[in-house]
Design a protein around this motif. Structure first.
Motif, PDB file in Angstrom:
ATOM      1  N   PHE A  64      93.985 -13.709  40.565  1.00 44.11           N
ATOM      2  CA  PHE A  64      93.262 -14.213  39.418  1.00 44.11           C
ATOM      3  C   PHE A  64      92.517 -13.101  38.682  1.00 44.11           C
ATOM      4  O   PHE A  64      92.104 -12.106  39.277  1.00 44.11           O
ATOM      5  N   ALA A  65      92.301 -13.321  37.386  1.00 49.24           N
ATOM      6  CA  ALA A  65      91.535 -12.351  36.588  1.00 49.24           C
ATOM      7  C   ALA A  65      90.095 -12.250  37.063  1.00 49.24           C
ATOM      8  O   ALA A  65      89.432 -11.233  36.826  1.00 49.24           O
ATOM      9  N   THR A  66      89.600 -13.271  37.728  1.00 49.32           N
ATOM     10  CA  THR A  66      88.224 -13.262  38.228  1.00 49.32           C
ATOM     11  C   THR A  66      88.133 -12.677  39.636  1.00 49.32           C
ATOM     12  O   THR A  66      87.208 -12.988  40.384  1.00 49.32           O
ATOM     13  N   THR A  67      89.091 -11.826  40.026  1.00 49.45           N
ATOM     14  CA  THR A  67      89.030 -11.127  41.311  1.00 49.45           C
ATOM     15  C   THR A  67      89.210  -9.630  41.096  1.00 49.45           C
ATOM     16  O   THR A  67      89.810  -9.190  40.118  1.00 49.45           O
ATOM     17  N   TYR A  68      88.689  -8.851  42.027  1.00 48.02           N
ATOM     18  CA  TYR A  68      88.843  -7.398  41.975  1.00 48.02           C
ATOM     19  C   TYR A  68      90.296  -6.985  42.159  1.00 48.02           C
ATOM     20  O   TYR A  68      90.671  -5.868  41.810  1.00 48.02           O
ATOM     21  N   GLU A  69      91.110  -7.865  42.708  1.00 52.57           N
ATOM     22  CA  GLU A  69      92.522  -7.569  42.921  1.00 52.57           C
ATOM     23  C   GLU A  69      93.378  -7.935  41.710  1.00 52.57           C
ATOM     24  O   GLU A  69      94.600  -7.890  41.782  1.00 52.57           O
ATOM     25  N   GLY A  70      92.750  -8.286  40.580  1.00 58.36           N
ATOM     26  CA  GLY A  70      93.469  -8.705  39.393  1.00 58.36           C
ATOM     27  C   GLY A  70      94.374  -7.645  38.806  1.00 58.36           C
ATOM     28  O   GLY A  70      94.494  -6.518  39.314  1.00 58.36           O
ATOM     29  N   SER A  71      95.015  -7.973  37.686  1.00 56.03           N
ATOM     30  CA  SER A  71      96.113  -7.181  37.128  1.00 56.03           C
ATOM     31  C   SER A  71      95.740  -5.742  36.791  1.00 56.03           C
ATOM     32  O   SER A  71      96.597  -4.848  36.817  1.00 56.03           O
ATOM     33  N   ALA A  72      94.467  -5.490  36.475  1.00 57.09           N
ATOM     34  CA  ALA A  72      94.041  -4.140  36.075  1.00 57.09           C
ATOM     35  C   ALA A  72      93.439  -3.349  37.226  1.00 57.09           C
ATOM     36  O   ALA A  72      92.774  -2.338  37.011  1.00 57.09           O
ATOM     37  N   GLN A  73      93.667  -3.768  38.452  1.00 53.77           N
ATOM     38  CA  GLN A  73      93.031  -3.103  39.591  1.00 53.77           C
ATOM     39  C   GLN A  73      93.322  -1.611  39.633  1.00 53.77           C
ATOM     40  O   GLN A  73      92.438  -0.792  39.898  1.00 53.77           O
ATOM     41  N   LYS A  74      94.560  -1.230  39.355  1.00 50.89           N
ATOM     42  CA  LYS A  74      94.948   0.181  39.409  1.00 50.89           C
ATOM     43  C   LYS A  74      94.130   1.021  38.444  1.00 50.89           C
ATOM     44  O   LYS A  74      93.812   2.183  38.727  1.00 50.89           O
ATOM     45  N   ARG A  75      93.760   0.447  37.311  1.00 53.84           N
ATOM     46  CA  ARG A  75      92.990   1.185  36.314  1.00 53.84           C
ATOM     47  C   ARG A  75      91.599   1.547  36.842  1.00 53.84           C
ATOM     48  O   ARG A  75      91.036   2.591  36.506  1.00 53.84           O
ATOM     49  N   TYR A  76      91.042   0.693  37.693  1.00 57.18           N
ATOM     50  CA  TYR A  76      89.682   0.893  38.209  1.00 57.18           C
ATOM     51  C   TYR A  76      89.651   1.495  39.604  1.00 57.18           C
ATOM     52  O   TYR A  76      88.656   2.110  39.985  1.00 57.18           O
ATOM     53  N   GLU A  77      90.703   1.298  40.358  1.00 62.80           N
ATOM     54  CA  GLU A  77      90.767   1.822  41.723  1.00 62.80           C
ATOM     55  C   GLU A  77      92.068   2.606  41.866  1.00 62.80           C
ATOM     56  O   GLU A  77      93.127   2.032  42.119  1.00 62.80           O
ATOM     57  N   LYS A  78      91.974   3.904  41.691  1.00 63.01           N
ATOM     58  CA  LYS A  78      93.165   4.756  41.596  1.00 63.01           C
ATOM     59  C   LYS A  78      94.016   4.731  42.858  1.00 63.01           C
ATOM     60  O   LYS A  78      95.237   4.981  42.798  1.00 63.01           O
ATOM     61  N   SER A  79      93.422   4.433  44.010  1.00 63.09           N
ATOM     62  CA  SER A  79      94.181   4.449  45.260  1.00 63.09           C
ATOM     63  C   SER A  79      95.037   3.193  45.432  1.00 63.09           C
ATOM     64  O   SER A  79      95.878   3.135  46.334  1.00 63.09           O
ATOM     65  N   LYS A  80      94.839   2.188  44.600  1.00 61.08           N
ATOM     66  CA  LYS A  80      95.588   0.940  44.727  1.00 61.08           C
ATOM     67  C   LYS A  80      96.953   1.058  44.048  1.00 61.08           C
ATOM     68  O   LYS A  80      97.132   1.824  43.103  1.00 61.08           O
ATOM     69  N   PRO A  81      97.934   0.279  44.510  1.00 56.45           N
ATOM     70  CA  PRO A  81      99.276   0.356  43.924  1.00 56.45           C
ATOM     71  C   PRO A  81      99.320  -0.235  42.518  1.00 56.45           C
ATOM     72  O   PRO A  81      98.563  -1.162  42.197  1.00 56.45           O
ATOM     73  N   ALA A  82     100.209   0.284  41.703  1.00 57.58           N
ATOM     74  CA  ALA A  82     100.398  -0.237  40.349  1.00 57.58           C
ATOM     75  C   ALA A  82     101.280  -1.484  40.383  1.00 57.58           C
ATOM     76  O   ALA A  82     102.099  -1.663  41.291  1.00 57.58           O
ATOM     77  N   ASN A  83     101.096  -2.344  39.396  1.00 57.92           N
ATOM     78  CA  ASN A  83     101.941  -3.533  39.222  1.00 57.92           C
ATOM     79  C   ASN A  83     101.984  -4.424  40.456  1.00 57.92           C
ATOM     80  O   ASN A  83     103.001  -5.050  40.746  1.00 57.92           O
ATOM     81  N   ASN A  84     100.860  -4.495  41.151  1.00 59.63           N
ATOM     82  CA  ASN A  84     100.802  -5.337  42.352  1.00 59.63           C
ATOM     83  C   ASN A  84     100.207  -6.703  42.006  1.00 59.63           C
ATOM     84  O   ASN A  84      99.225  -7.154  42.578  1.00 59.63           O
ATOM     85  N   PHE A  85     100.825  -7.349  41.021  1.00 65.35           N
ATOM     86  CA  PHE A  85     100.390  -8.659  40.569  1.00 65.35           C
ATOM     87  C   PHE A  85     101.582  -9.375  39.955  1.00 65.35           C
ATOM     88  O   PHE A  85     102.663  -8.797  39.816  1.00 65.35           O
ATOM     89  N   SER A  86     101.373 -10.630  39.587  1.00 67.18           N
ATOM     90  CA  SER A  86     102.430 -11.390  38.925  1.00 67.18           C
ATOM     91  C   SER A  86     101.852 -12.111  37.716  1.00 67.18           C
ATOM     92  O   SER A  86     100.751 -12.664  37.779  1.00 67.18           O
ATOM     93  N   ALA A  87     102.596 -12.085  36.611  1.00 65.29           N
ATOM     94  CA  ALA A  87     102.229 -12.829  35.403  1.00 65.29           C
ATOM     95  C   ALA A  87     103.388 -13.751  35.041  1.00 65.29           C
ATOM     96  O   ALA A  87     104.554 -13.392  35.206  1.00 65.29           O
ATOM     97  N   ARG A  88     103.046 -14.932  34.561  1.00 62.47           N
ATOM     98  CA  ARG A  88     104.091 -15.907  34.234  1.00 62.47           C
ATOM     99  C   ARG A  88     103.576 -16.862  33.151  1.00 62.47           C
ATOM    100  O   ARG A  88     102.433 -17.332  33.228  1.00 62.47           O
ATOM    101  N   ALA A  89     104.431 -17.153  32.163  1.00 68.81           N
ATOM    102  CA  ALA A  89     104.099 -18.147  31.141  1.00 68.81           C
ATOM    103  C   ALA A  89     104.277 -19.539  31.733  1.00 68.81           C
ATOM    104  O   ALA A  89     105.368 -19.893  32.171  1.00 68.81           O
ATOM    105  N   LEU A  90     103.197 -20.312  31.748  1.00 73.92           N
ATOM    106  CA  LEU A  90     103.203 -21.637  32.374  1.00 73.92           C
ATOM    107  C   LEU A  90     102.695 -22.686  31.394  1.00 73.92           C
ATOM    108  O   LEU A  90     101.949 -22.377  30.458  1.00 73.92           O
TER     109      LEU A  90
END
Length: 493
Positions: free
Chosen positions: A433-459
């Motif tokens: 969720f966007a309201t979690t630290y693990e959200g889609s932009a995590q890599k931007r704020y935590e450089k050690s985290k993997p990129a694209n480690n999320f899912s987005a979908r039109a629902l």
């Protein structure tokens, strides 16, 4: 009078003709004289086991092989001396070893469980998790978590081998059984047992943790001195963060009582309360964490030696107090355990499409976008939970922007319109969720985290709105705070 033998113990002891129907109280050991011969050695071997575990009958105690297996069972049940539930989060998680397997947690809910009342409006607005809060509020509501637990509920939940039960972040229980084998010159001559249950609860909006302790299921048979076997409850708070925080106590904790005195009370029970006033904590959320430790001490009768577990510590509670005004204005308390948000994928569930999206993100990440062969999304295990993001609104917005960017890349700038069904508007759903630290932009704020480690979908917008409202209600009603000292998982039903 001697305590009655329970039906369960009677079944275990049936057929033991060598045991008198009325137990004999042994005289205290006395020094040997020239004519007495060697002094008798009177000893008690004591075991601490899970609350539902059974001891050995006198007949079984005559078998060295049975006793050896029982001792091995007792040792195995110690789980490496773990006294922390696996779901413990925050500083208390490092106080003692944690159990490997999580308790049965009941902190989650689905739209199917929802009551008719509106979700709390004192916490964060639903717009932080849904693009259309009015629509979301109309489609799903999150129920109030349980704030109470009965003795039978605790006992049944612990079953034969569990030591802790998490009903919610406001209702937990811990339990243990204590078995004593009475011996004369190393020969078993009697057995006794009792169980202890500690139930911790926190009322809605309260800063008081209430613990109700029960001594129950007393049984004894054979030749022993249970009238002088003394049992003491010990309730302590050995650790607080910050250490300077002051706690007030209440209740009616008794001193040492004999096995038989406790057995006559049916059940013996007492209360203990702990309250921490606001203004003593750390961070802007005024956080106070603690370890609350229920324990039992067993003292043998005069003239008797004791070996083994002379009492023991039950699994501890981990209370937390806060004044997080985005949850409720007055603050409150919870047990610092990982929460569980449950979404339903069943037909008719208002959040069905969201639940299916999260299930794919967990179980089949290859079908999700953005593409990432190494994608492993957190939030499904108590050892790798999600963490609420509230204070940094810019980061929340960055999470949303990153997810929407993916939706536009895959479904086009006009992704809100479903070409297969133009009458159904869509929104870009993201997980985590966007309201979690693990959200889609995590890599931007935590450089050690993997990129694209999320899912987005039109629902479909109704599903996304329902999922967002359930999330907002869950966070508020479970007093989920910002940062890594709290956490939650998402379970799909």
């Amino acid at each position: 009078m001697r305590p009655r033998i329970s039906a369960r113990s009677q079944r275990r002891l049936r057929g033991l003709a060598l045991v008198a129907t009325t137990a004999v109280l042994l005289p205290l050991a006395s020094p040997a004289s020239a004519t007495d011969g060697p002094a008798e050695e009177l000893t008690i071997e004591s075991f601490m086991l899970p609350a539902g575990a059974s001891g050995l009958s006198l007949e079984e105690l005559q078998s060295e092989d049975a006793v050896r297996k029982f001792r091995a069972q007792a040792q195995a049940s110690s789980e490496g001396d773990a006294t922390a539930v696996a779901e413990t989060v925050g500083p208390a998680a490092s106080y003692d070893p944690s159990a490997e397997n999580p308790s049965e947690a009941g902190t989650g809910a689905t739209a199917e469980d929802a009551p008719t009342s509106d979700p709390s409006t004192e916490g964060e607005a639903a717009e932080d998790v849904s693009e259309d809060p009015e629509l979301a509020a109309a489609s799903a509501k999150y129920p109030e978590p349980p704030h109470s637990m009965s003795l039978d509920e605790c006992r049944n939940a612990l079953g034969a081998n569990k030591k802790f039960f998490v009903k919610s972040r406001f209702a937990v229980c811990s339990g243990a059984s204590f078995h004593q084998t009475w011996k004369r010159n190393e020969k078993p001559i009697g057995e006794s047992e009792f169980r202890v249950f500690a139930i911790g609860t926190i009322a809605k909006g309260s800063r008081e943790m209430h613990t109700q302790v029960y001594f129950a299921n007393f049984a004894a048979t054979g030749a022993m001195a249970t009238h002088k076997l003394m049992i003491s409850p010990i309730l302590t708070m050995p650790k607080k963060w910050p250490a300077s925080a002051k706690a007030s106590q209440g209740g009616n904790v008794p001193g040492a009582q004999s096995f038989e005195a406790l057995a006559r009370q049916k059940p013996a029970t007492f209360a203990h309360t702990i309250t921490v006033a606001s203004g003593q904590g750390s961070t802007r959320d005024d956080l106070v964490f603690a370890v609350y430790e229920p324990a039992v001490k067993i003292m043998p009768p005069p003239g008797w030696g004791m070996k083994g577990d002379q009492g023991g510590k039950l699994f501890f509670f981990a209370p937390r107090w806060d004044t997080a005004k985005y949850v409720t204005k007055k603050g409150g308390a919870v047990f610092s355990n990982v929460g569980t948000l449950r979404y339903s994928s069943k037909a008719g569930a208002p959040e069905k499409a969201v639940a299916e999206h999260i299930r794919d993100a967990y179980n089949n990440p290859g079908v999700t976008v953005p593409k990432n062969p190494q994608k492993s999304i957190p939030g499904r295990d108590v050892k790798n939970p999600l963490h609420r993001l509230f204070h940094d609104r810019t980061r929340r917005e960055a999470n949303r922007d990153e997810a929407i960017k993916v939706c536009k890349q895959v479904w086009g700038n006009n992704y809100p319109t479903d070409p297969q069904n133009p009458n159904v508007k869509r929104e870009c759903d993201e997980f985590p969720f966007a309201t979690t630290y693990e959200g889609s932009a995590q890599k931007r704020y935590e450089k050690s985290k993997p990129a694209n480690n999320f899912s987005a979908r039109a629902l479909p917008r109704p599903d996304n709105g329902a999922g967002g409202t359930l999330l907002a209600g869950f966070l508020t009603k479970n007093r989920m705070i910002d940062g890594d000292n709290d956490g939650f998982i998402v379970e799909i039903q």
